[in-house]
Design an enzyme around this catalytic site. Structure first.
Site, PDB file in Angstrom:
ATOM      1  N   ARG A   1       0.845  -1.200   0.000  1.00 46.57           N
ATOM      2  CA  ARG A   1       0.000   0.000   0.000  1.00 46.57           C
ATOM      3  C   ARG A   1       0.873   1.240   0.000  1.00 46.57           C
ATOM      4  O   ARG A   1       2.019   1.213   0.479  1.00 46.57           O
ATOM      5  CB  ARG A   1      -0.955   0.003   1.184  1.00 46.57           C
ATOM      6  CG  ARG A   1      -0.295  -0.020   2.573  1.00 46.57           C
ATOM      7  CD  ARG A   1       0.091   1.329   3.086  1.00 46.57           C
ATOM      8  NE  ARG A   1       0.353   1.340   4.526  1.00 46.57           N
ATOM      9  CZ  ARG A   1       1.152   2.186   5.118  1.00 46.57           C
ATOM     10  NH1 ARG A   1       1.835   3.077   4.410  1.00 46.57           N
ATOM     11  NH2 ARG A   1       1.328   2.153   6.432  1.00 46.57           N
TER      12      ARG A   1
ATOM     13  N   GLU B   1      -6.647   7.240   8.032  1.00 53.65           N
ATOM     14  CA  GLU B   1      -5.489   7.994   8.554  1.00 53.65           C
ATOM     15  C   GLU B   1      -4.953   8.970   7.508  1.00 53.65           C
ATOM     16  O   GLU B   1      -4.550  10.092   7.829  1.00 53.65           O
ATOM     17  CB  GLU B   1      -4.403   7.020   8.995  1.00 53.65           C
ATOM     18  CG  GLU B   1      -3.181   7.700   9.547  1.00 53.65           C
ATOM     19  CD  GLU B   1      -2.151   6.701  10.053  1.00 53.65           C
ATOM     20  OE1 GLU B   1      -2.540   5.679  10.649  1.00 53.65           O
ATOM     21  OE2 GLU B   1      -0.948   6.946   9.835  1.00 53.65           O
TER      22      GLU B   1
ATOM     23  N   ARG C   1      -5.404   5.539   0.819  1.00 53.10           N
ATOM     24  CA  ARG C   1      -4.485   4.420   0.949  1.00 53.10           C
ATOM     25  C   ARG C   1      -4.741   3.599  -0.302  1.00 53.10           C
ATOM     26  O   ARG C   1      -5.856   3.091  -0.506  1.00 53.10           O
ATOM     27  CB  ARG C   1      -4.766   3.585   2.203  1.00 53.10           C
ATOM     28  CG  ARG C   1      -4.284   4.239   3.492  1.00 53.10           C
ATOM     29  CD  ARG C   1      -2.751   4.164   3.609  1.00 53.10           C
ATOM     30  NE  ARG C   1      -2.234   4.999   4.673  1.00 53.10           N
ATOM     31  CZ  ARG C   1      -1.987   4.567   5.912  1.00 53.10           C
ATOM     32  NH1 ARG C   1      -2.235   3.319   6.250  1.00 53.10           N
ATOM     33  NH2 ARG C   1      -1.489   5.388   6.817  1.00 53.10           N
TER      34      ARG C   1
ATOM     35  N   CYS D   1       1.072  10.479   9.596  1.00 55.24           N
ATOM     36  CA  CYS D   1       2.039   9.957  10.566  1.00 55.24           C
ATOM     37  C   CYS D   1       3.441  10.024   9.955  1.00 55.24           C
ATOM     38  O   CYS D   1       3.621   9.631   8.800  1.00 55.24           O
ATOM     39  CB  CYS D   1       1.678   8.504  10.894  1.00 55.24           C
ATOM     40  SG  CYS D   1       2.836   7.720  12.032  1.00 55.24           S
TER      41      CYS D   1
ATOM     42  N   THR E   1       5.842   8.203  10.167  1.00 55.20           N
ATOM     43  CA  THR E   1       6.381   6.903   9.731  1.00 55.20           C
ATOM     44  C   THR E   1       6.000   6.592   8.289  1.00 55.20           C
ATOM     45  O   THR E   1       6.549   5.674   7.700  1.00 55.20           O
ATOM     46  CB  THR E   1       5.858   5.748  10.603  1.00 55.20           C
ATOM     47  OG1 THR E   1       4.433   5.660  10.446  1.00 55.20           O
ATOM     48  CG2 THR E   1       6.202   5.939  12.061  1.00 55.20           C
TER      49      THR E   1
ATOM     50  N   ARG F   1       4.161   0.528   2.312  1.00 58.48           N
ATOM     51  CA  ARG F   1       4.349  -0.614   3.213  1.00 58.48           C
ATOM     52  C   ARG F   1       4.049  -1.873   2.419  1.00 58.48           C
ATOM     53  O   ARG F   1       2.923  -2.106   1.980  1.00 58.48           O
ATOM     54  CB  ARG F   1       3.421  -0.522   4.427  1.00 58.48           C
ATOM     55  CG  ARG F   1       3.741  -1.605   5.474  1.00 58.48           C
ATOM     56  CD  ARG F   1       2.995  -1.372   6.781  1.00 58.48           C
ATOM     57  NE  ARG F   1       1.699  -2.016   6.834  1.00 58.48           N
ATOM     58  CZ  ARG F   1       1.480  -3.272   7.249  1.00 58.48           C
ATOM     59  NH1 ARG F   1       2.492  -4.026   7.637  1.00 58.48           N
ATOM     60  NH2 ARG F   1       0.261  -3.771   7.265  1.00 58.48           N
TER      61      ARG F   1
ATOM     62  N   ARG G   1       4.036  -7.163  12.585  1.00 60.32           N
ATOM     63  CA  ARG G   1       2.710  -6.781  13.097  1.00 60.32           C
ATOM     64  C   ARG G   1       1.884  -8.055  13.259  1.00 60.32           C
ATOM     65  O   ARG G   1       2.246  -9.112  12.745  1.00 60.32           O
ATOM     66  CB  ARG G   1       1.990  -5.833  12.119  1.00 60.32           C
ATOM     67  CG  ARG G   1       2.670  -4.496  11.968  1.00 60.32           C
ATOM     68  CD  ARG G   1       1.846  -3.520  11.125  1.00 60.32           C
ATOM     69  NE  ARG G   1       2.530  -2.246  10.993  1.00 60.32           N
ATOM     70  CZ  ARG G   1       2.018  -1.180  10.415  1.00 60.32           C
ATOM     71  NH1 ARG G   1       0.799  -1.203   9.909  1.00 60.32           N
ATOM     72  NH2 ARG G   1       2.711  -0.042  10.340  1.00 60.32           N
TER      73      ARG G   1
ATOM     74  N   GLU H   1      -1.714  -3.272  12.390  1.00 60.09           N
ATOM     75  CA  GLU H   1      -1.021  -2.566  13.451  1.00 60.09           C
ATOM     76  C   GLU H   1      -1.738  -2.711  14.799  1.00 60.09           C
ATOM     77  O   GLU H   1      -2.970  -2.686  14.868  1.00 60.09           O
ATOM     78  CB  GLU H   1      -0.977  -1.091  13.084  1.00 60.09           C
ATOM     79  CG  GLU H   1      -0.056  -0.328  13.959  1.00 60.09           C
ATOM     80  CD  GLU H   1       0.344   0.978  13.303  1.00 60.09           C
ATOM     81  OE1 GLU H   1      -0.474   1.567  12.603  1.00 60.09           O
ATOM     82  OE2 GLU H   1       1.494   1.377  13.507  1.00 60.09           O
TER      83      GLU H   1
HETATM   84  P1  ADP Z   1      -1.683  -0.294   6.813  1.00 61.47           P
HETATM   85  O1  ADP Z   1      -1.025  -1.419   6.128  1.00 61.47           O
HETATM   86  O2  ADP Z   1      -2.647   0.357   5.910  1.00 61.47           O
HETATM   87  O3  ADP Z   1      -0.705   0.584   7.441  1.00 61.47           O
HETATM   88  P2  ADP Z   1      -2.692  -2.053   8.985  1.00 61.47           P
HETATM   89  O4  ADP Z   1      -1.414  -2.531   9.539  1.00 61.47           O
HETATM   90  O5  ADP Z   1      -3.754  -1.667   9.963  1.00 61.47           O
HETATM   91  O6  ADP Z   1      -2.576  -0.771   8.054  1.00 61.47           O
HETATM   92  O7  ADP Z   1      -3.260  -3.183   8.030  1.00 61.47           O
HETATM   93  C1  ADP Z   1      -4.470  -2.976   7.357  1.00 61.47           C
HETATM   94  C2  ADP Z   1      -5.130  -4.285   6.984  1.00 61.47           C
HETATM   95  O8  ADP Z   1      -4.373  -4.921   5.976  1.00 61.47           O
HETATM   96  C3  ADP Z   1      -5.253  -5.278   8.135  1.00 61.47           C
HETATM   97  O9  ADP Z   1      -6.497  -5.929   8.066  1.00 61.47           O
HETATM   98  C4  ADP Z   1      -4.146  -6.244   7.837  1.00 61.47           C
HETATM   99  O10 ADP Z   1      -4.380  -7.523   8.372  1.00 61.47           O
HETATM  100  C5  ADP Z   1      -4.172  -6.263   6.328  1.00 61.47           C
HETATM  101  N1  ADP Z   1      -2.937  -6.762   5.740  1.00 61.47           N
HETATM  102  C6  ADP Z   1      -1.707  -6.228   5.839  1.00 61.47           C
HETATM  103  N2  ADP Z   1      -0.802  -6.953   5.163  1.00 61.47           N
HETATM  104  C7  ADP Z   1      -1.493  -7.987   4.612  1.00 61.47           C
HETATM  105  C8  ADP Z   1      -1.131  -9.099   3.791  1.00 61.47           C
HETATM  106  N3  ADP Z   1       0.127  -9.289   3.380  1.00 61.47           N
HETATM  107  N4  ADP Z   1      -2.113  -9.947   3.421  1.00 61.47           N
HETATM  108  C9  ADP Z   1      -3.387  -9.763   3.817  1.00 61.47           C
HETATM  109  N5  ADP Z   1      -3.783  -8.745   4.571  1.00 61.47           N
HETATM  110  C10 ADP Z   1      -2.855  -7.866   4.974  1.00 61.47           C
HETATM  111  C1  CIR Z   2       1.816   4.919  17.564  1.00 60.45           C
HETATM  112  O1  CIR Z   2       2.505   5.878  17.835  1.00 60.45           O
HETATM  113  O2  CIR Z   2       2.002   3.781  18.040  1.00 60.45           O
HETATM  114  C2  CIR Z   2       0.675   5.108  16.577  1.00 60.45           C
HETATM  115  N1  CIR Z   2       0.428   6.508  16.443  1.00 60.45           N
HETATM  116  C3  CIR Z   2       1.028   4.486  15.219  1.00 60.45           C
HETATM  117  C4  CIR Z   2       2.394   4.799  14.699  1.00 60.45           C
HETATM  118  C5  CIR Z   2       2.688   4.204  13.327  1.00 60.45           C
HETATM  119  N2  CIR Z   2       3.324   2.965  13.467  1.00 60.45           N
HETATM  120  C6  CIR Z   2       4.314   2.480  12.717  1.00 60.45           C
HETATM  121  O3  CIR Z   2       5.236   1.877  13.255  1.00 60.45           O
HETATM  122  N3  CIR Z   2       4.252   2.624  11.407  1.00 60.45           N
END
Ligand code: ADP
Ligand code: CIR
Length: 340
Positions: free
Chosen positions: A110, A209, A213, A255, A257, A264, A293, A298
């Site tokens: 993403r 956020e 995305r 953010c 990050t 990501r 994660r 997250e």
């Molecule tokens: P982001 O990737 O947008 O920063 P999150 O860590 O919250 O946010 O992940 C968003 C969603 O994407 C969650 O439901 C997570 O389980 C899913 N996800 C992330 N990576 C994968 C993957 N490789 N395969 C399937 N689902 C994924």
């Molecule tokens: C935190 O500070 O834990 C949240 N605001 C999320 C920070 C983003 N996390 C990351 O490692 N990419």
């Protein structure tokens, strides 16, 4: 506002870098959109278990509060002040991460994007957010072929459909307390929604956020296919949308990050043996600049020895290099798992 007290066990980068002296210097500054230090740090103050603890309210936050954001950005991305944002979408070799199909359940990449000329989600007004939604939906409606799809506004979605999309990892969760404190959940669910193509391999989240995305995902470990789809979507959307960007920090995100490539790249990978030796798993992921994660994203837990492993750095390395961070590390993880 008084200087916040952080509990002893607080390990956030906010607590590390916001000294009392710096607080006194920054506390009266305001960006042209009215964003203040108090707003920037509220999430980390209300949630001492934050890993970072700060959010930007607009592009100018990164310069107005540079004395706080810069060291956080440097540490998170291993990016020095003298470094420059880099970008390259070219030259990724064809990669199948798990040729035997034994370890990787799915692969997802993403990027985050926000529109130039609007404040970020922490202080955007309801009207501006709705305007962002209509600009983006209009751009999405022009997509063709494999990228063509339908936009589903969140307020119009049944609870059942919403829960299923979250469980299947396609949709963001509701009520994230870190985003809540930062003001990013205001006026929920207005302006929020998800666009996806027929088989849900290309998706766009709206006004979570970040304003966008942009997501490409599929079962298995063919990461080059996932990357190619994402790149074609970004290029197509750039024809209609003007994304917020700076020469030094790359794409602007809520953010710190997510600055830079805002990318990501992750796999859901099953590592039954390594899951019993978390120290070893962590030493490999640290070495390859990867983040662990849980299966629901997250701040979630791992289940059934399945982890979400992704690149940690997003700024100062190109998009192709961000994907290669993951490729290199996952190769090693699978080798170690096989030999254990
Ligand atoms: P982001 O990737 O947008 O920063 P999150 O860590 O919250 O946010 O992940 C968003 C969603 O994407 C969650 O439901 C997570 O389980 C899913 N996800 C992330 N990576 C994968 C993957 N490789 N395969 C399937 N689902 C994924
Ligand atoms: C935190 O500070 O834990 C949240 N605001 C999320 C920070 C983003 N996390 C990351 O490692 N990419």
């Amino acid at each position: 506002m008084e200087y916040p007290t952080f509990p002893k066990e607080c390990n956030s980068l906010l607590a590390k870098y916001l000294t009392k002296e710096l607080f006194e210097i920054l506390k009266t500054r305001t960006t042209p959109n009215g964003f203040t230090l108090e707003k920037a740090i509220r999430s980390g103050v209300e949630n001492p278990d934050s890993s970072i603890g700060v959010y930007a309210g607009d592009k100018e936050s990164y310069t107005t509060f540079a004395e706080l954001f810069d060291p956080i950005i440097e540490e998170y991305h291993s990016f020095s002040k003298e470094s420059q944002y880099q970008s390259s979408f070219d030259g990724l070799e064809s990669v199948e991460l798990d040729p035997k199909g034994e370890y990787i359940l799915s692969t997802r990449i993403r990027v985050g994007r926000n529109l130039e000329g609007f404040p970020l989600g922490a202080i955007i007004s309801k009207e501006q957010r709705n305007e962002v939604e209509s600009l983006v939906v209009n751009a999405l409606s022009r997509l063709e072929g494999d990228l063509a799809g339908v936009y589903y506004p969140l307020y119009d979605m049944s609870q059942e459909v919403q829960e299923q999309l979250i469980e299947d990892h396609f949709l963001f969760k509701e009520g994230d307390r870190f985003l809540e404190s930062a003001g990013l959940n205001r006026d929920w669910a207005e302006g929020r929604g998800i666009f996806h193509n027929h088989n849900k391999t290309f998706l766009v989240w709206l006004n979570e956020e970040d304003q966008l995305r942009i997501i490409s995902m599929q079962k298995g470990g063919n990461i080059s296919e996932v990357f190619e789809r994402l790149v074609s979507a970004i290029k197509a959307l750039e024809e209609t949308l003007n994304f917020a960007y700076s020469e030094h920090l790359g794409y602007i995100s809520s953010c710190p990050t997510n600055l830079g490539t805002a990318m990501r790249a992750s796999v859901h990978i099953k590592l039954p043996k390594l899951s019993k030796d978390m120290e070893r798993l962590k030493s490999i992921t640290d070495k390859y600049h990867l983040q662990i994660r849980g299966v629901d994203g997250e701040h979630s837990e791992s289940r059934g020895a399945i982890f979400d492993i992704s690149n940690r750095r997003r700024l100062g390395i190109s998009e192709v290099e961000a994907v290669r961070d993951l490729v290199e590390g996952v190769k090693v993880l699978i080798e170690v798992e096989e030999k254990s």
